[in-house]
Design a protein around this motif. Structure first.
Motif, short mmCIF file in Angstrom:
data_model
loop_
_atom_site.label_atom_id
_atom_site.label_comp_id
_atom_site.label_asym_id
_atom_site.label_seq_id
_atom_site.Cartn_x
_atom_site.Cartn_y
_atom_site.Cartn_z
N GLN A 126 30.57 30.95 37.07
CA GLN A 126 29.64 29.91 36.62
C GLN A 126 29.49 28.82 37.69
O GLN A 126 28.38 28.35 37.96
CB GLN A 126 30.14 29.30 35.31
CG GLN A 126 30.00 30.20 34.10
CD GLN A 126 28.56 30.42 33.71
OE1 GLN A 126 27.73 29.52 33.79
NE2 GLN A 126 28.22 31.62 33.27
N ASP A 127 30.60 28.44 38.30
CA ASP A 127 30.57 27.36 39.29
C ASP A 127 29.79 27.75 40.54
O ASP A 127 28.98 26.97 41.05
CB ASP A 127 31.99 26.96 39.68
CG ASP A 127 32.68 26.12 38.62
OD1 ASP A 127 31.98 25.65 37.70
OD2 ASP A 127 33.90 25.92 38.71
N VAL A 128 30.06 28.93 41.07
CA VAL A 128 29.39 29.36 42.30
C VAL A 128 27.96 29.79 42.04
O VAL A 128 27.01 29.32 42.69
CB VAL A 128 30.18 30.50 42.99
CG1 VAL A 128 29.40 31.05 44.17
CG2 VAL A 128 31.55 30.00 43.43
N ASN A 129 27.79 30.69 41.08
CA ASN A 129 26.48 31.30 40.86
C ASN A 129 25.48 30.32 40.26
O ASN A 129 24.37 30.14 40.79
CB ASN A 129 26.61 32.54 39.97
CG ASN A 129 27.53 33.60 40.56
OD1 ASN A 129 28.20 33.38 41.55
ND2 ASN A 129 27.56 34.76 39.94
N VAL A 130 25.84 29.72 39.15
CA VAL A 130 24.89 28.89 38.41
C VAL A 130 24.89 27.44 38.93
O VAL A 130 23.86 26.93 39.37
CB VAL A 130 25.19 28.90 36.90
CG1 VAL A 130 24.08 28.16 36.14
CG2 VAL A 130 25.31 30.32 36.38
N ARG A 131 26.05 26.82 38.87
CA ARG A 131 26.12 25.41 39.27
C ARG A 131 25.79 25.25 40.76
O ARG A 131 25.06 24.33 41.15
CB ARG A 131 27.51 24.85 38.98
CG ARG A 131 27.64 23.34 39.16
CD ARG A 131 29.04 22.87 38.76
NE ARG A 131 29.11 21.42 38.75
CZ ARG A 131 29.37 20.66 39.82
NH1 ARG A 131 29.57 21.24 40.99
NH2 ARG A 131 29.43 19.35 39.71
N GLY A 132 26.30 26.16 41.58
CA GLY A 132 26.02 26.08 43.00
C GLY A 132 24.54 26.22 43.31
O GLY A 132 23.99 25.49 44.14
N THR A 133 23.88 27.16 42.65
CA THR A 133 22.45 27.35 42.84
C THR A 133 21.68 26.10 42.44
O THR A 133 20.79 25.63 43.17
CB THR A 133 21.96 28.56 42.01
OG1 THR A 133 22.51 29.75 42.57
CG2 THR A 133 20.45 28.66 41.99
N PHE A 134 22.01 25.55 41.28
CA PHE A 134 21.29 24.38 40.79
C PHE A 134 21.51 23.17 41.70
O PHE A 134 20.56 22.49 42.11
CB PHE A 134 21.72 24.04 39.36
CG PHE A 134 21.10 22.80 38.82
CD1 PHE A 134 19.77 22.79 38.41
CD2 PHE A 134 21.82 21.61 38.73
CE1 PHE A 134 19.17 21.63 37.92
CE2 PHE A 134 21.23 20.46 38.25
CZ PHE A 134 19.90 20.47 37.84
N LEU A 135 22.77 22.90 42.06
CA LEU A 135 23.06 21.68 42.79
C LEU A 135 22.61 21.74 44.26
O LEU A 135 22.14 20.74 44.81
CB LEU A 135 24.55 21.36 42.72
CG LEU A 135 25.01 20.82 41.35
CD1 LEU A 135 26.50 20.52 41.36
CD2 LEU A 135 24.23 19.57 40.95
N LEU A 136 22.75 22.89 44.91
CA LEU A 136 22.27 22.98 46.28
C LEU A 136 20.76 22.82 46.32
O LEU A 136 20.22 22.09 47.16
CB LEU A 136 22.67 24.33 46.91
CG LEU A 136 22.28 24.49 48.38
CD1 LEU A 136 22.96 23.45 49.26
CD2 LEU A 136 22.60 25.90 48.87
N SER A 137 20.07 23.47 45.38
CA SER A 137 18.61 23.33 45.32
C SER A 137 18.22 21.89 45.02
O SER A 137 17.35 21.31 45.68
CB SER A 137 18.04 24.26 44.24
OG SER A 137 18.36 25.60 44.50
#
Length: 285
Positions: A126-137
């Protein structure tokens, strides 16, 4: 026709890409394809030192990018860490005077069933795939708004939320579908700003470490396609007009066909393998 027969120009020349991961596999292949145009590529990755099983670090990836004709900025950091994300965005902007493209490549895979999946691994996905995608974008969005053709591309599947795929590996399915939902949400929210956000997923498995160690070992590698097919499709997405080409869950092979690339035989990890013997990727019926 092959990709090089389709395109002789270099539309990504001077464009700046910020990618999560990219030390090896699909991410590196995408970076090298862009580097052939003369793109600037910043990699936010954890692989500062060699892994005992996996080839490549963020530094060796940067060397390959430069050798392919691009400029490289290796950034050692973790997409789970807010400060690392902010630093990566600011460093990329400072080094290359802007950001044109964000590629959400970093991803964790664990196909365990719900009773066998540890809480730690669930949280990691969840942290890498979802949260990481959202926050980097999200962190890059104010800079992307200044680009002439801004794109966000996430390496995640269509929202095929059937019982078959939700039930096959619930934790991983949630994480990959979450990447897609974050991307499609950003596409809708920022369409007025001309920022494209799309996802891209292959019809067959790709010969990477994830396939080897998580799906089926050397046997699976032999019936997969090479990362270059993903890279060529990503390239075709990233050169499209952002205002017109957004909010889509794209399939690698469809993108290439639309670009006039019809011969996929050169992408077989085992030369000569007919398409009928290639292993279909998950999440697609």
């Amino acid at each position: 026709m092959t990709p090089d027969e389709i395109r002789t120009d270099k539309p990504l020349a001077g464009k700046t890409i910020l990618m999560s991961g990219g030390s090896r596999g699909i991410g590196l292949a995408i970076a090298l394809r862009a580097a052939r145009d003369g793109a600037n590529i910043a990699l936010l990755a954890k692989t500062d030192t060699p892994h005992p099983k996996l080839e490549g670090t963020v530094h060796t990836a940067a060397e390959q990018i430069r050798a392919a004709g691009g400029r490289a900025l290796p950034i050692v950091g973790d997409v789970r860490n807010d400060d690392d994300i902010t630093e990566a965005v600011l460093k990329t902007q400072g080094e290359f005077d802007g950001i044109d493209i964000v590629i959400n490549n970093a991803s964790v895979i664990d196909l365990s069933g719900s009773l066998d999946l540890s809480s730690k691994k669930y949280d990691l996905m969840q942290d890498v795939n979802v949260r990481g995608t959202f926050l980097l974008s999200r962190t890059a969005l104010p800079i992307l708004k200044e680009s002439g053709n801004p794109h966000i591309l996430s390496l995640s599947p269509p929202l095929n939320t059937t019982p078959k795929w939700l039930g096959a590996h619930t934790g991983y399915s949630l994480a990959k579908f979450g990447m897609t939902m974050a991307t499609l949400g950003i596409a809708a929210e920022f369409a007025k700003d001309g920022i494209a956000a799309n996802t891209l997923w292959p019809a067959t498995t790709i010969a990477t470490a994830a396939v080897k160690y998580a799906l089926g070992g050397d046997r699976m590698m032999k019936v997969s396609r090479t990362p270059e097919i993903y890279a060529d499709a990503a390239y075709e997405v990233l050169v499209q007009p952002a205002r017109e080409y957004t909010g889509q869950t794209l399939i690698v092979e469809d993108v290439l066909r639309d670009a006039g690339i019809t011969d996929f035989s050169g992408y077989a990890a085992t030369p000569g393998t007919p398409d009928s013997e290639l292993y279909p990727d998950i999440f697609l019926d």
